[in-house]
Scaffold this motif. Structure first.
Motif, PDB file in Angstrom:
ATOM      1  N   ASN A   1      -2.718  -2.722   3.314  1.00 13.58           N
ATOM      2  CA  ASN A   1      -2.065  -4.213   2.601  1.00 13.58           C
ATOM      3  C   ASN A   1      -1.826  -5.244   3.554  1.00 13.58           C
ATOM      4  O   ASN A   1      -2.094  -6.721   3.114  1.00 13.58           O
ATOM      5  N   PHE A   2      -1.980  -4.969   5.040  1.00 15.54           N
ATOM      6  CA  PHE A   2      -1.542  -5.775   5.863  1.00 15.54           C
ATOM      7  C   PHE A   2      -2.981  -6.560   6.450  1.00 15.54           C
ATOM      8  O   PHE A   2      -3.124  -7.905   6.726  1.00 15.54           O
ATOM      9  N   VAL A   3      -4.041  -5.783   6.525  1.00 13.17           N
ATOM     10  CA  VAL A   3      -5.451  -6.080   7.111  1.00 13.17           C
ATOM     11  C   VAL A   3      -6.394  -6.514   5.981  1.00 13.17           C
ATOM     12  O   VAL A   3      -6.725  -5.646   5.126  1.00 13.17           O
ATOM     13  N   GLY A   4      -6.556  -7.862   5.824  1.00 13.33           N
ATOM     14  CA  GLY A   4      -7.502  -8.107   4.783  1.00 13.33           C
ATOM     15  C   GLY A   4      -6.663  -8.470   3.492  1.00 13.33           C
ATOM     16  O   GLY A   4      -5.463  -7.916   3.344  1.00 13.33           O
ATOM     17  N   GLU A   5      -7.158  -8.773   2.577  1.00 12.71           N
ATOM     18  CA  GLU A   5      -6.782  -8.963   1.388  1.00 12.71           C
ATOM     19  C   GLU A   5      -7.111  -7.610   0.401  1.00 12.71           C
ATOM     20  O   GLU A   5      -8.302  -6.883   0.597  1.00 12.71           O
ATOM     21  N   ASN A   6      -6.120  -7.136  -0.186  1.00 17.68           N
ATOM     22  CA  ASN A   6      -6.191  -5.684  -0.830  1.00 17.68           C
ATOM     23  C   ASN A   6      -5.823  -5.842  -2.373  1.00 17.68           C
ATOM     24  O   ASN A   6      -4.488  -6.463  -2.594  1.00 17.68           O
ATOM     25  N   ASN A   7      -6.373  -5.121  -3.248  1.00 12.85           N
ATOM     26  CA  ASN A   7      -5.757  -4.781  -4.620  1.00 12.85           C
ATOM     27  C   ASN A   7      -4.956  -3.505  -4.430  1.00 12.85           C
ATOM     28  O   ASN A   7      -5.667  -2.361  -4.420  1.00 12.85           O
ATOM     29  N   GLY A   8      -3.698  -3.474  -4.552  1.00 10.77           N
ATOM     30  CA  GLY A   8      -3.139  -2.263  -4.411  1.00 10.77           C
ATOM     31  C   GLY A   8      -2.698  -1.791  -6.047  1.00 10.77           C
ATOM     32  O   GLY A   8      -1.419  -2.114  -6.176  1.00 10.77           O
ATOM     33  N   LEU A   9      -3.579  -1.032  -6.342  1.00 11.62           N
ATOM     34  CA  LEU A   9      -3.103  -0.382  -7.896  1.00 11.62           C
ATOM     35  C   LEU A   9      -2.607   0.822  -7.678  1.00 11.62           C
ATOM     36  O   LEU A   9      -3.000   1.717  -6.914  1.00 11.62           O
ATOM     37  N   THR A  10      -1.233   0.826  -8.523  1.00 10.47           N
ATOM     38  CA  THR A  10      -0.627   2.012  -8.373  1.00 10.47           C
ATOM     39  C   THR A  10      -0.682   3.087  -9.315  1.00 10.47           C
ATOM     40  O   THR A  10      -1.217   2.671 -10.558  1.00 10.47           O
ATOM     41  N   GLY A  11      -0.567   4.422  -9.332  1.00 13.91           N
ATOM     42  CA  GLY A  11      -0.627   5.240 -10.095  1.00 13.91           C
ATOM     43  C   GLY A  11      -0.266   6.874  -9.507  1.00 13.91           C
ATOM     44  O   GLY A  11       0.656   6.626  -8.444  1.00 13.91           O
ATOM     45  N   ARG A  12      -0.593   7.737 -10.150  1.00 21.06           N
ATOM     46  CA  ARG A  12      -0.384   9.318  -9.827  1.00 21.06           C
ATOM     47  C   ARG A  12      -1.580  10.085  -9.577  1.00 21.06           C
ATOM     48  O   ARG A  12      -2.362  10.181 -10.382  1.00 21.06           O
ATOM     49  N   VAL A  13      -1.618  10.668  -8.584  1.00 22.14           N
ATOM     50  CA  VAL A  13      -2.701  11.659  -8.057  1.00 22.14           C
ATOM     51  C   VAL A  13      -2.938  12.784  -9.012  1.00 22.14           C
ATOM     52  O   VAL A  13      -1.863  13.695  -9.531  1.00 22.14           O
ATOM     53  N   VAL A  14      -4.060  12.702  -9.817  1.00 22.30           N
ATOM     54  CA  VAL A  14      -4.457  13.881 -10.836  1.00 22.30           C
ATOM     55  C   VAL A  14      -4.908  15.081 -10.115  1.00 22.30           C
ATOM     56  O   VAL A  14      -4.365  16.465 -10.273  1.00 22.30           O
ATOM     57  N   SER A  15      -5.729  14.868  -8.925  1.00 23.55           N
ATOM     58  CA  SER A  15      -6.284  15.981  -8.279  1.00 23.55           C
ATOM     59  C   SER A  15      -6.760  15.471  -6.888  1.00 23.55           C
ATOM     60  O   SER A  15      -6.981  14.289  -6.723  1.00 23.55           O
ATOM     61  N   ALA A  16      -6.843  16.230  -5.610  1.00 22.38           N
ATOM     62  CA  ALA A  16      -7.216  15.875  -4.313  1.00 22.38           C
ATOM     63  C   ALA A  16      -7.650  17.153  -3.869  1.00 22.38           C
ATOM     64  O   ALA A  16      -7.212  18.256  -3.982  1.00 22.38           O
ATOM     65  N   ASN A  17      -8.746  17.009  -2.982  1.00 23.51           N
ATOM     66  CA  ASN A  17      -9.678  18.168  -2.394  1.00 23.51           C
ATOM     67  C   ASN A  17      -9.675  17.783  -1.110  1.00 23.51           C
ATOM     68  O   ASN A  17     -10.693  18.508  -0.447  1.00 23.51           O
ATOM     69  N   GLY A  18      -8.962  16.909  -0.334  1.00 26.12           N
ATOM     70  CA  GLY A  18      -9.301  16.681   1.097  1.00 26.12           C
ATOM     71  C   GLY A  18      -9.987  15.379   1.174  1.00 26.12           C
ATOM     72  O   GLY A  18      -9.408  14.603   2.102  1.00 26.12           O
ATOM     73  N   GLU A  19     -11.258  15.288   0.871  1.00 29.29           N
ATOM     74  CA  GLU A  19     -12.164  14.085   1.033  1.00 29.29           C
ATOM     75  C   GLU A  19     -11.867  13.149  -0.328  1.00 29.29           C
ATOM     76  O   GLU A  19     -11.980  11.802   0.152  1.00 29.29           O
ATOM     77  N   TRP A  20     -11.944  13.510  -1.492  1.00 32.15           N
ATOM     78  CA  TRP A  20     -11.756  12.606  -2.671  1.00 32.15           C
ATOM     79  C   TRP A  20     -10.496  13.120  -3.398  1.00 32.15           C
ATOM     80  O   TRP A  20     -10.141  14.212  -3.450  1.00 32.15           O
ATOM     81  N   ALA A  21      -9.997  12.020  -4.133  1.00 32.73           N
ATOM     82  CA  ALA A  21      -8.983  12.285  -5.172  1.00 32.73           C
ATOM     83  C   ALA A  21      -9.213  11.613  -6.444  1.00 32.73           C
ATOM     84  O   ALA A  21      -9.981  10.657  -6.486  1.00 32.73           O
ATOM     85  N   THR A  22      -8.454  12.087  -7.356  1.00 27.32           N
ATOM     86  CA  THR A  22      -8.655  11.271  -8.846  1.00 27.32           C
ATOM     87  C   THR A  22      -7.171  10.549  -9.059  1.00 27.32           C
ATOM     88  O   THR A  22      -6.220  11.484  -8.810  1.00 27.32           O
ATOM     89  N   LEU A  23      -7.110   9.593  -9.360  1.00 24.70           N
ATOM     90  CA  LEU A  23      -5.785   8.683  -9.604  1.00 24.70           C
ATOM     91  C   LEU A  23      -5.760   8.492 -10.920  1.00 24.70           C
ATOM     92  O   LEU A  23      -6.534   7.806 -11.393  1.00 24.70           O
ATOM     93  N   ALA A  24      -4.725   8.338 -11.590  1.00 25.70           N
ATOM     94  CA  ALA A  24      -4.392   7.954 -12.977  1.00 25.70           C
ATOM     95  C   ALA A  24      -3.651   6.635 -12.841  1.00 25.70           C
ATOM     96  O   ALA A  24      -2.363   6.615 -12.296  1.00 25.70           O
ATOM     97  N   LEU A  25      -4.109   5.482 -13.142  1.00 22.60           N
ATOM     98  CA  LEU A  25      -3.647   4.137 -13.060  1.00 22.60           C
ATOM     99  C   LEU A  25      -2.442   4.086 -13.951  1.00 22.60           C
ATOM    100  O   LEU A  25      -2.305   4.797 -14.920  1.00 22.60           O
TER     101      LEU A  25
END
Length: 382
Positions: free
Chosen positions: A225-249
């Motif tokens: 959020n501090f470095v550059g402009e960012n879209n900070g969309l919020t949600g809950r993690v559905v699954s995560a495997n270390g490198e990739w994750a799925t997020l429900a917005l």
């Protein structure tokens, strides 16, 4: 290295940072984050409460400022108004008891370096802000210090002059092989000028990395959020495997992206997405593929910015999103109030834990290749 003024609250906490010879390192952060206090401890104007500072392997924190072989450039220039430009530049040499003949040679060389030899006999009040800043640089460099510290040196300049001086400092750094530690709260300035940037928050380094690594691969939500402009969309993690994750917005959309280490299913998280990485699906024959996230959003506002348009969108009832559309005739703009599809690639976004900076653990900064010129260590470190 740590610093506390009251023995209870730390202004700088467990700072462990190496600066290699010839590096341009920026300390970036909001007001009160500890970056200027860190610079003052390096300069000798503040004393660490715990820990130590080493310059070229030798203990530095037990020496006064004038014995540290460090040049300092302040935001307000700190030039002596009653002295000429040449006398201002010569001052560090006279303090070090350099002969008058040698002073004359070094001052002439320093003023030529900043392209102001013709102003040697003027006084600071007769110079512009940019010229005064150049003189402050010459004074910091004239005694050939091991390190130059700069405390928001361009903060008092207008935008155009500020950009000119950025390139001037970068030129001097490159031509003289200077080691520079530079404090700023301007993230664009830090990204433009630095070999490496250390992002501060609440007295801790949140991440230290190259500008491109900070921008492309933020390690936590604060840095994103501090470095550059960012879209900070919020949600809950559905699954995560270390490198990739799925997020429900929050609007029910499910997206996929790179993820921060340690994320688990059920965690609240933020999607970090740069506005230029998203695009309007179908515009200019660009279509989403199996490697893209796609969400539906309502167009709230279109803002003309010259070289691009900013499309402000709403996802559901809570999250907002900004997409930058290049200003070319090939890009058709949607109408305000319409619902459109926005797409971006999975690897162009990152899913980060939602946490306040105060509760975030200190992130060990990347250690630059040896040899390190400056080293700071926390209490008890060897």
């Amino acid at each position: 290295m740590s610093k506390s003024y009251d023995g209870v609250h730390s202004v700088v906490e467990d700072l462990n940072l190496d600066v290699r010879r010839g590096e341009f390192l920026s300390l970036l952060g909001p007001s009160g984050s500890g970056k200027t206090t860190t610079l003052m401890m390096l300069a000798g104007f503040e004393t660490p409460t715990q820990g130590e500072i080493r310059l070229d392997g030798k203990r530095l924190d037990d020496k006064p400022p004038h014995q540290r072989d460090i040049g300092m450039v302040f935001q307000n220039y700190a030039l002596f108004p009653h002295l000429t430009i040449a006398e201002n530049v010569a001052f560090p040499l006279s303090v070090r008891r350099v002969s008058r003949a040698e002073q004359k040679v070094r001052v002439k060389r320093a003023l030529e370096m900043i392209e102001l030899p013709h102003l040697a006999n003027r006084r600071p009040a007769q110079l512009s802000g940019g010229q005064q800043q150049r003189v402050a640089l010459a004074r910091a460099l004239v005694f050939e210090p091991s390190v130059v510290l700069m405390d928001e040196p361009l903060g008092a300049l207008d935008k155009r002059l500020r950009e000119t001086m950025q390139y001037e400092i970068m030129r001097l750094h490159r031509e003289l092989s200077l080691t520079v530690v530079y404090v700023t709260h301007d993230q664009a300035e830090a990204l433009t000028m630095s070999d490496r940037v250390a992002v501060f928050s609440d007295g801790r380094i949140q991440q230290a990395a190259t500008p491109s690594e900070l921008y492309e691969n933020a390690q936590n939500a604060f840095v994103a959020n501090f470095v550059g402009e960012n879209n900070g969309l919020t949600g809950r993690v559905v699954s995560a495997n270390g490198e990739w994750a799925t997020l429900a917005l929050s609007d029910g959309s499910v997206i996929r992206g790179r993820c921060e280490q340690g994320l688990r299913a059920g965690d609240d998280a933020m999607l970090a997405l740069r506005p230029e990485r998203a695009h309007i699906a179908g515009a200019d024959s660009t279509h989403a593929d199996e490697h893209s996230n796609v969400v539906q959003a309502r167009v709230e506002e279109l803002v003309y910015c010259g070289d691009h348009h900013r499309v402000h969108l709403k996802l559901g009832s809570r999250d907002s999103l900004v997409v930058k559309v290049p200003n070319t005739q090939r890009h058709a703009l949607p109408a305000a109030g319409s619902t459109i599809e926005i797409a971006w690639r999975h690897d162009d976004c990152k899913i980060l834990a939602m946490m306040a900076p105060k509760s975030a653990p200190a992130i060990a900064p990347t250690t630059p290749p040896s040899p390190s010129l400056i080293s700071t260590a926390p209490a008890g470190a060897n």
